[in-house]
Design a protein around this motif. Structure first.
Motif, PDB file in Angstrom:
ATOM      1  N   VAL A 182       0.808  -1.223   0.000  1.00 34.94           N
ATOM      2  CA  VAL A 182       0.000   0.000   0.000  1.00 34.94           C
ATOM      3  C   VAL A 182       0.841   1.273   0.000  1.00 34.94           C
ATOM      4  O   VAL A 182       0.357   2.321  -0.444  1.00 34.94           O
ATOM      5  CB  VAL A 182      -0.980   0.017   1.204  1.00 34.94           C
ATOM      6  N   SER A 183       2.070   1.195   0.495  1.00 38.00           N
ATOM      7  CA  SER A 183       2.885   2.414   0.589  1.00 38.00           C
ATOM      8  C   SER A 183       3.089   3.099  -0.756  1.00 38.00           C
ATOM      9  O   SER A 183       2.884   4.322  -0.871  1.00 38.00           O
ATOM     10  CB  SER A 183       4.237   2.102   1.230  1.00 38.00           C
ATOM     11  N   PRO A 184       3.492   2.386  -1.837  1.00 43.35           N
ATOM     12  CA  PRO A 184       3.653   3.074  -3.120  1.00 43.35           C
ATOM     13  C   PRO A 184       2.361   3.718  -3.620  1.00 43.35           C
ATOM     14  O   PRO A 184       2.386   4.788  -4.224  1.00 43.35           O
ATOM     15  CB  PRO A 184       4.102   1.950  -4.068  1.00 43.35           C
ATOM     16  N   VAL A 185       1.226   3.067  -3.349  1.00 44.82           N
ATOM     17  CA  VAL A 185      -0.067   3.586  -3.793  1.00 44.82           C
ATOM     18  C   VAL A 185      -0.338   4.942  -3.170  1.00 44.82           C
ATOM     19  O   VAL A 185      -0.615   5.935  -3.858  1.00 44.82           O
ATOM     20  CB  VAL A 185      -1.195   2.591  -3.444  1.00 44.82           C
ATOM     21  N   PHE A 186      -0.249   5.008  -1.855  1.00 41.26           N
ATOM     22  CA  PHE A 186      -0.595   6.250  -1.164  1.00 41.26           C
ATOM     23  C   PHE A 186       0.521   7.293  -1.253  1.00 41.26           C
ATOM     24  O   PHE A 186       0.239   8.502  -1.219  1.00 41.26           O
ATOM     25  CB  PHE A 186      -0.963   5.955   0.289  1.00 41.26           C
ATOM     26  N   LEU A 187       1.770   6.869  -1.382  1.00 42.05           N
ATOM     27  CA  LEU A 187       2.858   7.833  -1.532  1.00 42.05           C
ATOM     28  C   LEU A 187       2.777   8.556  -2.883  1.00 42.05           C
ATOM     29  O   LEU A 187       2.977   9.778  -2.961  1.00 42.05           O
ATOM     30  CB  LEU A 187       4.213   7.139  -1.397  1.00 42.05           C
ATOM     31  N   LEU A 188       2.443   7.822  -3.946  1.00 39.19           N
ATOM     32  CA  LEU A 188       2.291   8.462  -5.258  1.00 39.19           C
ATOM     33  C   LEU A 188       1.099   9.415  -5.268  1.00 39.19           C
ATOM     34  O   LEU A 188       1.159  10.497  -5.862  1.00 39.19           O
ATOM     35  CB  LEU A 188       2.141   7.399  -6.343  1.00 39.19           C
ATOM     36  N   ALA A 189       0.006   9.006  -4.614  1.00 41.47           N
ATOM     37  CA  ALA A 189      -1.144   9.911  -4.502  1.00 41.47           C
ATOM     38  C   ALA A 189      -0.763  11.158  -3.691  1.00 41.47           C
ATOM     39  O   ALA A 189      -1.169  12.281  -4.021  1.00 41.47           O
ATOM     40  CB  ALA A 189      -2.318   9.192  -3.850  1.00 41.47           C
ATOM     41  N   ALA A 190       0.040  10.967  -2.650  1.00 39.38           N
ATOM     42  CA  ALA A 190       0.481  12.099  -1.825  1.00 39.38           C
ATOM     43  C   ALA A 190       1.348  13.063  -2.635  1.00 39.38           C
ATOM     44  O   ALA A 190       1.300  14.291  -2.427  1.00 39.38           O
ATOM     45  CB  ALA A 190       1.252  11.593  -0.613  1.00 39.38           C
ATOM     46  N   ILE A 191       2.147  12.531  -3.574  1.00 44.09           N
ATOM     47  CA  ILE A 191       2.965  13.398  -4.432  1.00 44.09           C
ATOM     48  C   ILE A 191       2.067  14.336  -5.233  1.00 44.09           C
ATOM     49  O   ILE A 191       2.335  15.542  -5.334  1.00 44.09           O
ATOM     50  CB  ILE A 191       3.840  12.544  -5.378  1.00 44.09           C
ATOM     51  N   GLY A 192       0.997  13.788  -5.811  1.00 48.35           N
ATOM     52  CA  GLY A 192       0.064  14.621  -6.559  1.00 48.35           C
ATOM     53  C   GLY A 192      -0.601  15.652  -5.679  1.00 48.35           C
ATOM     54  O   GLY A 192      -0.769  16.813  -6.073  1.00 48.35           O
ATOM     55  N   PHE A 193      -0.996  15.235  -4.477  1.00 43.80           N
ATOM     56  CA  PHE A 193      -1.647  16.152  -3.525  1.00 43.80           C
ATOM     57  C   PHE A 193      -0.715  17.305  -3.161  1.00 43.80           C
ATOM     58  O   PHE A 193      -1.097  18.478  -3.219  1.00 43.80           O
ATOM     59  CB  PHE A 193      -2.044  15.364  -2.273  1.00 43.80           C
ATOM     60  N   ILE A 194       0.519  16.974  -2.804  1.00 43.98           N
ATOM     61  CA  ILE A 194       1.489  18.000  -2.399  1.00 43.98           C
ATOM     62  C   ILE A 194       1.869  18.888  -3.583  1.00 43.98           C
ATOM     63  O   ILE A 194       2.052  20.103  -3.433  1.00 43.98           O
ATOM     64  CB  ILE A 194       2.743  17.327  -1.786  1.00 43.98           C
ATOM     65  N   TRP A 195       1.973  18.297  -4.764  1.00 44.38           N
ATOM     66  CA  TRP A 195       2.335  19.045  -5.967  1.00 44.38           C
ATOM     67  C   TRP A 195       1.378  20.221  -6.185  1.00 44.38           C
ATOM     68  O   TRP A 195       1.801  21.350  -6.444  1.00 44.38           O
ATOM     69  CB  TRP A 195       2.323  18.118  -7.174  1.00 44.38           C
TER      70      TRP A 195
END
Length: 298
Positions: free
Chosen positions: A16-29
């Motif tokens: 699950v970490s890659p899933v939510f970390l990539l989503a977090a990148i978009g959110f922070i971006w």
């Protein structure tokens, strides 16, 4: 026992970490003021990258075509029952049908479900997941559009590239066909773009939403997660699915509310802010319940 529990937790975190970390990148971006043209990216991925991913996943799949058929029937049954249950729930709760029925039925099978199946079960899981995704897309682009807009057409779904890619990929799988190596390499490279971009786009979309009535949205999100999990578990067992397709069905059916539901609500004049609340609440909730489901099915 303790060592097994720790290994299970680590395995789930690795998935699950890659899933939510990539989503977090978009959110922070987006939150840091950077530009992200979500309409262009979504059109690019849904027109080119996702169809390429679906086609190559099916063509390269080393799985029994009969298992895909059984999963397809189980998926259709899941969405059929979910539609009836959610229709009754919306009626009993006296909610607006055009606003709430679509998001309560359909999950984020594309942006979240496909990557999750891939990270959890590799190419085999992805091959099963694209079947669930295709069934959802057809049902969403026909019945979903009809409910939200007050009218729709089967042609809306038929002309979607991902539907054609699914049909073509299934035919290649059944017949054992393939394309020349240069063509498959090109399509595989194009398909590899889909998973990270879909997750980043999910984070961007959540960052830009303006949710309302988050208390009710959270309650409805919990209801959706429980009902969809129950339906997927019962039908998965009822159809006698083996371990991987069974696990993929559960994960796909129980994904949180799709951003697509928000876009449809905004396009066709439903209450988009209410749907935005469902997207945000269910996505946050999924951070907690998806790892639990993974621990159950892995």
């Amino acid at each position: 026992m303790w060592k097994q529990s720790v290994n299970l937790i680590l395995t789930v975190l690795e998935i699950v970490s890659p899933v939510f970390l990539l989503a977090a990148i978009g959110f922070i971006w987006v939150k840091t003021g950077n530009e992200y043209r979500i309409e262009f990216v979504t059109k690019l991925t849904m027109t080119l990258s996702v169809p390429a991913l679906i086609f190559t996943a099916l063509t390269n799949a080393q799985i029994d075509p009969a298992a895909l058929t059984k999963l397809s029937i189980a998926t259709i049954a899941c969405y059929g029952i979910a539609t009836v249950v959610m229709y009754v729930a919306v009626k009993l709760l006296k909610l607006e049908m055009r606003t709430f029925l679509n998001p309560l039925i359909f999950g984020n099978v594309g942006n979240l479900g496909l990557p999750l199946a891939y990270f959890a079960f590799g190419n085999e899981g992805l091959s099963y997941a694209v079947i669930v995704f295709a069934v959802m897309a057809i049902w969403s682009f026909t019945f979903g559009v009809y409910i939200t807009a007050g009218g729709g057409s089967v042609w809306t779904a038929v002309k979607e590239p991902l539907v054609g890619a699914t049909v073509l990929g299934t035919a290649f799988l059944w017949q054992g066909w393939t394309l020349p190596k240069f063509a498959m390499n090109t399509l595989e490279l194009l398909g590899q773009v889909a998973i990270p971009i879909m997750l980043i786009t999910l984070g961007v979309a959540v960052a830009r939403l303006a949710p309302s009535r988050l208390g009710r949205a959270m309650a409805l999100s919990i209801f959706k997660a429980l009902i969809c999990t129950a339906i997927a578990v019962l039908l998965g067992r009822g159809f006698g699915l083996t371990s991987t397709p069974y696990a993929v069905l559960i994960l796909q059916i129980t994904t949180p509310v799709a951003v697509t539901s928000y876009l449809l609500a905004e396009k066709y004049g439903a209450d988009a802010n209410e749907v935005a609340g469902l997207v945000v609440a269910s996505t946050v909730l999924s951070v907690f319940y998806l790892p639990l489901l993974l621990a159950f099915v892995v």
